[in-house]
Write an enzyme that holds these catalytic residues in place. Structure first.
Site, mmCIF file in Angstrom:
data_model
loop_
_atom_site.group_PDB
_atom_site.id
_atom_site.type_symbol
_atom_site.label_atom_id
_atom_site.label_comp_id
_atom_site.label_asym_id
_atom_site.label_seq_id
_atom_site.Cartn_x
_atom_site.Cartn_y
_atom_site.Cartn_z
ATOM 1 N N ASP A 104 8.849 140.808 60.319
ATOM 2 C CA ASP A 104 9.457 141.829 61.160
ATOM 3 C C ASP A 104 10.547 142.476 60.320
ATOM 4 O O ASP A 104 11.404 141.780 59.773
ATOM 5 C CB ASP A 104 10.070 141.124 62.385
ATOM 6 N N ASP A 151 10.594 147.419 63.367
ATOM 7 C CA ASP A 151 11.351 147.441 64.611
ATOM 8 C C ASP A 151 11.852 148.861 64.926
ATOM 9 O O ASP A 151 12.448 149.505 64.058
ATOM 10 C CB ASP A 151 12.550 146.487 64.433
ATOM 11 N N GLU A 186 6.809 149.708 65.820
ATOM 12 C CA GLU A 186 7.205 149.491 67.226
ATOM 13 C C GLU A 186 7.722 150.818 67.762
ATOM 14 O O GLU A 186 8.836 151.241 67.457
ATOM 15 C CB GLU A 186 8.292 148.424 67.351
ATOM 16 N N HIS A 200 8.053 139.903 73.049
ATOM 17 C CA HIS A 200 9.300 139.191 73.351
ATOM 18 C C HIS A 200 10.323 140.031 74.121
ATOM 19 O O HIS A 200 11.434 139.563 74.353
ATOM 20 C CB HIS A 200 9.913 138.696 72.033
ATOM 21 N N ASP A 201 9.966 141.265 74.453
ATOM 22 C CA ASP A 201 10.879 142.125 75.220
ATOM 23 C C ASP A 201 10.370 142.387 76.635
ATOM 24 O O ASP A 201 11.029 143.112 77.389
ATOM 25 C CB ASP A 201 11.034 143.486 74.518
HETATM 26 C C1 GLC Z 1 13.214 145.991 69.325
HETATM 27 C C2 GLC Z 1 13.049 144.501 69.443
HETATM 28 C C3 GLC Z 1 14.078 143.978 70.398
HETATM 29 C C4 GLC Z 1 15.447 144.273 69.821
HETATM 30 C C5 GLC Z 1 15.600 145.756 69.521
HETATM 31 C C6 GLC Z 1 16.764 145.999 68.626
HETATM 32 O O1 GLC Z 1 12.924 146.648 70.491
HETATM 33 O O2 GLC Z 1 11.741 144.199 69.822
HETATM 34 O O3 GLC Z 1 13.931 142.614 70.645
HETATM 35 O O4 GLC Z 1 16.444 143.876 70.720
HETATM 36 O O5 GLC Z 1 14.488 146.291 68.853
HETATM 37 O O6 GLC Z 1 16.503 145.529 67.343
#
Ligand code: GLC
Length: 537
Positions: free
Chosen positions: A103, A205, A270, A331-332
């Site tokens: 990641d 990310d 993402e 995970h979100d």
């Molecule tokens: C992404 C991650 C999340 C994190 C955010 C800031 O959305 O998946 O878990 O809090 O970015 O890095």
């Protein structure tokens, strides 16, 4: 496919599995998962039948956002182990034929990163421009109305240097200034470091956040926002703070050029955007990310007409040579079995791993039907829940430790240690050991589905012959190399039947999520509410 094309495009014919490292397997007995723990569980992944593992951040971090606040882009946090542990894990994964995807967090670092420490030391520090600083308004107010996704203004005042700095997430996660070429060079050097070790790719990310409007214009106010009901960041529409045209040339294209230079490496973006805007991130002629994450199933309505429309729209918008991808959770997000119920989660697995074209990503625990765990107030860890209480933004419930066995703490950590998040109610039926070899368990279904997907070209590379709603049921027909399979789903609350298209011989059920799925009169497949099946035509 020629062998070199197959190797270059390995990520097309791949099933990805996401590990949230804090919650997979604790090996050193501190209640938090680690790299040696992951290495110990690789055989579970091989048995399951996945091809690539994506591990959420493992870099040194103060853990304000559990690793998404990176203090060193080329190290390993001692909580997770050492660089030797990482090298061992990478080698062990590769020995088993598994790819390893890390990641990468390009939009922001930790405020503890030496770069930010320097940047905030003085206005004329050489690193000052590596982050985004603005003067206050005439009354000392924030520079504009941009909102942090973690709650509150996206600006924090720095008393020493008397300017605000930008943070799209927590104040502990200052945004890097990707318009600065030195930042770009430093971040690419960090990616190269991991690529040279042999890492097979990165999940990037919030990569669509990396560039902001050069004029820092206010975001438009969202007229539909309800202060009581909605999280505060929804008060504005992030027109100027995300998804800027320069993200492709300044951020993604250089990353992709590096990934290509290193040979056959994968980039996954993402990117939470509507499909029409998501497609831009494939880039012209393969200059973007190979897989811009398609999150549509996370917010989808689980009805046959809605699913049919969603898949059809996505396929229609895909650029030529754009390869699809789908996910049910991460995970979100609240877990799929909690969102649609355990039986329908099995149906969703059939859709993800057999019904839909493209590369699927499984979130750890989905294979045993894990549900969100209720977190007592004194065990809350996620700052999002603290900052936006009661708005459903807290992410602890979907991040609880993996359930391996029905021993105390489920084999995740020693029984006399408190796991970092509660385990919830562990019973034989909701653990890996309890479900292994059990007919009708979610784990058996996942293994059967992945084995079938591997053996049937129609499922891993096949095209769609049909995607149609028949009343409340969904029929997908996929074919490749002379074989045709029907994937049928009944997301409704009542039993129903699908009329199958004619095939070469008598249709045959290859897989079903509930016992009483049946074929009637040769061409009718009846399914109880929430069931799914795969039928060879
Ligand atoms: C992404 C991650 C999340 C994190 C955010 C800031 O959305 O998946 O878990 O809090 O970015 O890095």
């Amino acid at each position: 496919m020629a062998d070199d094309t197959r190797e270059a495009d390995w990520w097309r014919d791949t099933v990805i599995y996401q590990i949230y490292p804090r919650s997979y397997q604790d090996d050193d007995g501190d209640g938090v998962g680690d790299l040696q723990g992951i290495a110990r569980r690789l055989d579970h992944l091989v048995e399951l039948g996945i091809d690539a593992v994506w591990v959420s951040p493992i870099y040194p971090s103060p853990m304000a956002d559990f690793g998404y606040d990176v203090a060193d882009y080329t190290g390993i946090d001692p909580l997770f182990g050492t660089m030797d542990d990482f090298d061992t894990l990478l080698a062990a994964a590769h020995e088993r034929g598994l790819k390893l995807i890390l990641d990468f967090v390009p939009n922001h670092s930790s405020d503890a990163h030496p770069w930010f420490r320097e940047a905030r030391a003085s206005r004329d520090n050489p690193k000052r421009d590596w982050y985004i600083w603005r003067d206050p308004g005439p009354e000392g107010e924030v520079p504009n109305n941009w909102q942090s996704s973690s709650g509150g203004s996206a600006w924090t005042w720095d008393a020493t240097t008397e300017q605000y700095y930008l943070h799209t997430f927590l104040p502990e996660q200052p945004d890097l200034n990707w318009r600065n070429p030195d930042v770009r060079a430093a971040m690419l050097a960090a990616m190269r470091f991991w690529f040279e070790k042999g890492v097979d790719g990165f999940r990037l990310d919030v990569v669509y956040h990396c560039i902001k409007d050069e004029q820092f214009r206010d975001d438009p106010v969202n007229p539909d926002h309800d202060d009581e009901r909605d999280p505060p960041f929804g008060a504005v529409i992030p027109t100027h703070s995300t998804d800027q045209p320069e993200v492709m040339p300044l951020v993604i294209e250089p990353m992709r050029a590096l990934a290509d230079e290193m040979g056959h490496r994968l980039l996954i973006g993402e990117i939470y955007l509507p499909h029409a805007r998501l497609m831009r991130y494939y880039g012209e002629d393969g200059s973007g990310v190979q897989l811009p994450f398609n999150f549509a199933l996370i917010s989808a309505e689980w009805s046959a007409p809605a699913l049919c429309e969603l898949v059809t729209e996505y396929e229609r918008l895909l650029p030529k040579d754009g390869w699809p991808n789908w996910v049910l959770g991460n995970h979100d997000q609240s877990r799929i079995a909690t969102r649609i119920g355990p039986a329908r989660a099995a149906m969703a697995a059939v859709l993800l791993l057999a019904g839909l074209r493209g590369t699927p990503t499984i979130y750890y625990g989905e294979e045993i039907g894990m549900e969100d765990v209720e977190i007592p107030p004194d065990r809350i860890r996620d700052p999002w829940e603290r900052n936006m209480p009661g708005k459903g933004e807290g992410r602890d419930p979907c991040r609880t430790p993996m359930r391996w066995s029905d021993r105390p703490n489920s084999g995740f950590c020693p029984q006399d240690v408190e796991p970092w998040l509660p385990m919830g109610d562990v019973a034989k039926g909701n653990t890996v050991d309890g479900q292994r070899g059990e007919d009708g368990s979610m784990l058996s279904l996942y293994r059967a589905l992945l084995a079938l997907r591997r053996s049937q070209a129609a499922l891993h590379v096949g095209d769609y012959d049909t995607i149609a709603a028949q009343g409340d049921l969904l029929l997908i027909v996929r074919s490749a190399a002379g074989s045709r399979l029907a994937i049928v789903l009944n997301p409704s609350d009542a039993s129903g039947a699908v009329e199958l298209p004619p095939g070469a011989g008598d249709p045959r059920i290859l897989l079903r999520t509930q016992a009483n799925v049946a074929l009637e009169g040769g061409t009718r497949c009846t399914l109880p509410a929430g069931a799914a099946a795969i039928v060879a035509l």
